[in-house]
Motif scaffolding. Structure first.
Motif, PDB file in Angstrom:
ATOM      1  N   LYS A   1       0.830  -1.199   0.000  1.00  0.00           N
ATOM      2  CA  LYS A   1       0.000   0.000   0.000  1.00  0.00           C
ATOM      3  C   LYS A   1       0.866   1.253   0.000  1.00  0.00           C
ATOM      4  CE  LYS A   1      -3.650   2.391   2.579  1.00  0.00           C
ATOM      5  NZ  LYS A   1      -4.525   2.358   3.777  1.00  0.00           N
ATOM      6  N   PHE A   2       1.905   1.242   0.827  1.00  0.00           N
ATOM      7  CA  PHE A   2       2.816   2.389   0.900  1.00  0.00           C
ATOM      8  C   PHE A   2       3.465   2.637  -0.461  1.00  0.00           C
ATOM      9  CE2 PHE A   2       7.030   4.204   1.420  1.00  0.00           C
ATOM     10  CZ  PHE A   2       6.829   5.240   2.315  1.00  0.00           C
ATOM     11  N   TYR A   3       4.043   1.595  -1.050  1.00  0.00           N
ATOM     12  CA  TYR A   3       4.720   1.767  -2.331  1.00  0.00           C
ATOM     13  C   TYR A   3       3.746   2.109  -3.449  1.00  0.00           C
ATOM     14  CZ  TYR A   3       8.896  -0.066  -0.083  1.00  0.00           C
ATOM     15  OH  TYR A   3       9.975  -0.231   0.746  1.00  0.00           O
ATOM     16  N   GLY A   4       2.482   1.722  -3.276  1.00  0.00           N
ATOM     17  CA  GLY A   4       1.479   2.051  -4.273  1.00  0.00           C
ATOM     18  C   GLY A   4       1.288   3.543  -4.455  1.00  0.00           C
ATOM     19  N   TYR A   5       1.576   4.321  -3.415  1.00  0.00           N
ATOM     20  CA  TYR A   5       1.472   5.767  -3.515  1.00  0.00           C
ATOM     21  C   TYR A   5       2.563   6.364  -4.406  1.00  0.00           C
ATOM     22  CZ  TYR A   5      -1.612   5.431   0.586  1.00  0.00           C
ATOM     23  OH  TYR A   5      -2.631   5.116   1.452  1.00  0.00           O
ATOM     24  N   TYR A   6       3.654   5.615  -4.614  1.00  0.00           N
ATOM     25  CA  TYR A   6       4.821   6.167  -5.292  1.00  0.00           C
ATOM     26  C   TYR A   6       5.117   5.514  -6.636  1.00  0.00           C
ATOM     27  CZ  TYR A   6       5.123   8.289  -0.778  1.00  0.00           C
ATOM     28  OH  TYR A   6       4.805   9.001   0.339  1.00  0.00           O
ATOM     29  N   HIS A   7       4.273   4.573  -7.055  1.00  0.00           N
ATOM     30  CA  HIS A   7       4.295   4.070  -8.433  1.00  0.00           C
ATOM     31  C   HIS A   7       5.716   3.697  -8.879  1.00  0.00           C
ATOM     32  CE1 HIS A   7       0.095   5.461  -8.938  1.00  0.00           C
ATOM     33  NE2 HIS A   7       0.482   6.434  -8.132  1.00  0.00           N
ATOM     34  N   LEU A   8       6.301   2.737  -8.200  1.00  0.00           N
ATOM     35  CA  LEU A   8       7.655   2.302  -8.528  1.00  0.00           C
ATOM     36  C   LEU A   8       7.717   1.811  -9.967  1.00  0.00           C
ATOM     37  CD1 LEU A   8       8.581   0.284  -5.297  1.00  0.00           C
ATOM     38  CD2 LEU A   8       8.594   2.761  -5.658  1.00  0.00           C
ATOM     39  N   TRP A   9       8.828   2.096 -10.634  1.00  0.00           N
ATOM     40  CA  TRP A   9       8.999   1.648 -12.014  1.00  0.00           C
ATOM     41  C   TRP A   9      10.485   1.352 -12.287  1.00  0.00           C
ATOM     42  CZ3 TRP A   9      11.822   4.813 -15.476  1.00  0.00           C
ATOM     43  CH2 TRP A   9      12.086   6.112 -15.032  1.00  0.00           C
ATOM     44  N   GLY A  10      10.723   0.515 -13.296  1.00  0.00           N
ATOM     45  CA  GLY A  10      12.093   0.127 -13.613  1.00  0.00           C
ATOM     46  C   GLY A  10      12.552  -1.038 -12.757  1.00  0.00           C
ATOM     47  N   ASP A  11      13.780  -1.494 -12.992  1.00  0.00           N
ATOM     48  CA  ASP A  11      14.299  -2.664 -12.277  1.00  0.00           C
ATOM     49  C   ASP A  11      15.573  -2.368 -11.503  1.00  0.00           C
ATOM     50  OD1 ASP A  11      16.018  -2.329 -14.390  1.00  0.00           O
ATOM     51  OD2 ASP A  11      15.873  -4.404 -15.127  1.00  0.00           O
ATOM     52  N   HIS A  12      15.815  -1.099 -11.181  1.00  0.00           N
ATOM     53  CA  HIS A  12      17.008  -0.740 -10.417  1.00  0.00           C
ATOM     54  C   HIS A  12      16.909  -1.214  -8.971  1.00  0.00           C
ATOM     55  CE1 HIS A  12      18.674   1.590 -13.618  1.00  0.00           C
ATOM     56  NE2 HIS A  12      17.779   2.563 -13.555  1.00  0.00           N
ATOM     57  N   SER A  13      18.042  -1.504  -8.366  1.00  0.00           N
ATOM     58  CA  SER A  13      18.120  -1.788  -6.930  1.00  0.00           C
ATOM     59  C   SER A  13      19.542  -1.528  -6.471  1.00  0.00           C
ATOM     60  CB  SER A  13      17.730  -3.237  -6.618  1.00  0.00           C
ATOM     61  OG  SER A  13      18.754  -4.130  -7.007  1.00  0.00           O
ATOM     62  N   ILE A  14      19.696  -1.285  -5.180  1.00  0.00           N
ATOM     63  CA  ILE A  14      21.030  -1.078  -4.624  1.00  0.00           C
ATOM     64  C   ILE A  14      21.900  -2.307  -4.850  1.00  0.00           C
ATOM     65  CG2 ILE A  14      22.298  -0.907  -2.437  1.00  0.00           C
ATOM     66  CD1 ILE A  14      20.358   1.158  -1.513  1.00  0.00           C
ATOM     67  N   ASP A  15      21.344  -3.488  -4.610  1.00  0.00           N
ATOM     68  CA  ASP A  15      22.144  -4.707  -4.746  1.00  0.00           C
ATOM     69  C   ASP A  15      22.638  -4.899  -6.174  1.00  0.00           C
ATOM     70  OD1 ASP A  15      22.069  -5.816  -2.039  1.00  0.00           O
ATOM     71  OD2 ASP A  15      19.920  -5.988  -2.382  1.00  0.00           O
TER      72      ASP A  15
END
Length: 288
Positions: A68-82
């Motif tokens: 729900k939290f991340y739904g507010y920010y519409h994550l996109w792409g496949d980047h990650s720190i790792d």
């Protein structure tokens, strides 16, 4: 010294919130919005390798919040720190220091993660010292109503409880610490939030400035273009104007944390004020 861009993940934010009182007809020319008025935002962190020290500047949102939290920010792409760390031959356990420009969740959320059985939280970089400053820490753990939703206790308290939290020294006179505890100078500014820290890294004769929320994207280059999230917008105007004057005079390279499409820029003086001079990718500038 070596520098590496670390992409912690892209998301979207409301364009009006990101540009405050600037009309959409103006800001959408540089930061086009989708049908929901959302613009592309990056969480581009910076890894500084200097001898045996490996310092990560900011850590993005992390991955411990709810859907729900991340739904507010519409994550996109496949980047990650790792993925980004692995690209350059590193892992989380190699990080010796995590420097957080400020403690809003999109800058420090990746510093803390769930423990193995998800009963509590632990540092996501188990061998690292976590760096903020005392004034900003107190501001964050006792938040005002305007910023309360940005300072999440699950991001903050585990830093202190784990013993990983350390405070940077603050300037006695002026707003700049030339030689910090780490491998770069730090500018302290108060318009966006109390004692945000802007690192200045000397790299092969160049000054790389990690812009954080002083200038989130290239679209925020004009001095009046400050975000609706800034707690003291008039102070932001003054701080940005002074900084950009110095940046243009000294040909600073501005590393844009939140611009999904522009990575590093320089600026110059003109009859119209401070304007864009050149754009660079991190690969071009860091010779990766």
């Amino acid at each position: 010294m070596n520098l590496y861009p670390i992409e912690a993940g892209n998301f979207k934010l409301d364009g009006g919130a990101m540009f405050g009182v600037v009309p959409k007809t103006i800001w959408q020319k540089t930061n086009p919005a989708d049908n929901n008025n959302l613009i592309d935002i990056a969480a581009r962190c910076l890894l500084v390798e200097n001898g045996n020290r490996l310092t990560l500047i900011d850590t993005g949102m992390g991955n411990k919040q709810s859907d729900k939290f991340y739904g507010y920010y519409h994550l996109w792409g496949d980047h990650s720190i790792d993925k980004s760390l692995a690209k350059y031959g590193f892992s989380r356990n190699d990080i010796t220091d995590v420097f957080m420009t400020h403690l809003h969740f999109d800058h420090c959320g990746g510093s803390i993660e769930w423990n193995k059985d998800r009963t509590g939280y632990q540092p996501a970089f188990k061998n690292a010292k976590f760096w903020t400053n005392k004034n900003h820490w107190e501001w964050a753990v006792n938040p005002n109503s305007r910023e309360k939703a940005s300072f999440l206790k699950e991001n903050l308290l585990p830093m202190q409880e784990s013993g990983h939290l350390h405070f940077m020294k603050e300037p006695i006179n002026g707003d700049f610490v030339e030689q910090s505890e780490l491998d770069f100078g730090v500018l302290f500014i108060d318009g966006h939030t109390e004692k945000q820290m802007i690192p200045h890294v000397n790299y092969k004769g160049k000054t790389i400035c990690f812009m954080a929320d002083l200038m989130p994207t290239l679209g925020h280059l004009k001095v009046p273009y400050v975000t609706g999230y800034d707690t003291r917008p008039l102070l932001s105007l003054d701080e940005k104007a002074k900084f950009l004057d110095i940046a243009a005079t000294n040909n600073f390279y501005l590393f844009l944390e939140h611009d999904a499409h522009n990575e590093i820029v320089t600026v110059q003086h003109s009859e119209k004020g401070i304007v864009l001079k050149e754009r660079f990718t991190c690969n071009e500038l860091f010779s990766l």
